[in-house]
Design an enzyme around this catalytic site. Sequence first.
Site, mmCIF file in Angstrom:
data_model
loop_
_atom_site.group_PDB
_atom_site.id
_atom_site.type_symbol
_atom_site.label_atom_id
_atom_site.label_comp_id
_atom_site.label_asym_id
_atom_site.label_seq_id
_atom_site.Cartn_x
_atom_site.Cartn_y
_atom_site.Cartn_z
ATOM 1 N N GLU A 41 92.101 75.785 28.411
ATOM 2 C CA GLU A 41 91.544 75.831 29.724
ATOM 3 C C GLU A 41 92.324 74.608 30.728
ATOM 4 O O GLU A 41 92.574 73.758 30.230
ATOM 5 C CB GLU A 41 89.996 75.516 29.877
ATOM 6 N N LYS A 52 86.517 82.555 35.231
ATOM 7 C CA LYS A 52 85.385 81.925 34.334
ATOM 8 C C LYS A 52 83.986 82.131 35.028
ATOM 9 O O LYS A 52 83.823 82.099 36.144
ATOM 10 C CB LYS A 52 85.403 80.412 34.307
ATOM 11 N N CYS A 106 86.113 78.961 27.899
ATOM 12 C CA CYS A 106 84.965 77.929 27.407
ATOM 13 C C CYS A 106 83.463 78.007 27.280
ATOM 14 O O CYS A 106 83.037 79.064 26.371
ATOM 15 C CB CYS A 106 85.316 76.563 27.988
#
Length: 261
Positions: free
Chosen positions: A38, A108, A141
């Site tokens: 990321e 995300k 994540c």
Amino acid sequence: MRVGFVQFNPSFGNKKANFKTVENMLQSVNADVLLLPELFNTGYAFLDKKELGELAEPVQGDTYHFIHDVVKSTKCAIAYGFAERSDNLYYNSMSFITPSGLIASYRKSHLFFEERFIFQPGDTGFNVFEYEHVKFGMMICWDWIYPEAMRTLALKGAQVVLQAANLVTPYCPDAMVTRAVENRLFIVTADRAGDETRDGKNYHFIGMSQVVAPNGKILERVSEEPCVKVVELNPATALDKKMNAHNDLFVDRRQDLYFRY
Ligand code: ACM
């Protein structure tokens, strides 16, 4: 298919240095698909939107061009996390680049901690795309803590899920073993490692990048060292959702009993 991850400690705000690090690490790589962490190009801890705005890029900005050049010279597709700018809005994003160019992008969905003050929550949803006859999905994540994210990708047919990460809590690596087993798919996590201190606030990133198989076997897991690791996997094994002769995990789902909203 040879699939792997790159783990390192990006230097905050120094794209040039981070590009050089990745270029050096991939010099003699032999892989079909590699995953970077990321926000690999910028680092993680932006102080505010202004700083983020100075480092964020459109999907096909400088970082895309850097990665595409590496992909063309190594013949290895690369997925990577970066800060995206779109109409003066910012997303914590990920792209998948092949020798012929961009084939998928993801924003995300679940923002962690103070990310919500600078990034927009992603609006792309969890999509599956095909490369070399294998179906891939992407997440970033903190998306891991919502099992719905992995389930959505699995139900859409993902065989290999690529998770770009900057992990600060210890739970994800072991949780992904369960995610792999319950969805019968491969999960690759590329985390960063080391510390990043900005304005007196320190983040420690745990490393522990890994590759997990549909049966929960950890095919590779590292500690905090900078490294590139590649494993040979057979994505076809992720098409079989049977645990035994009588339990197909997808067929047996009791959708009539699950909460819907
Ligand atoms: C995280 O989502 N970077 C913890």
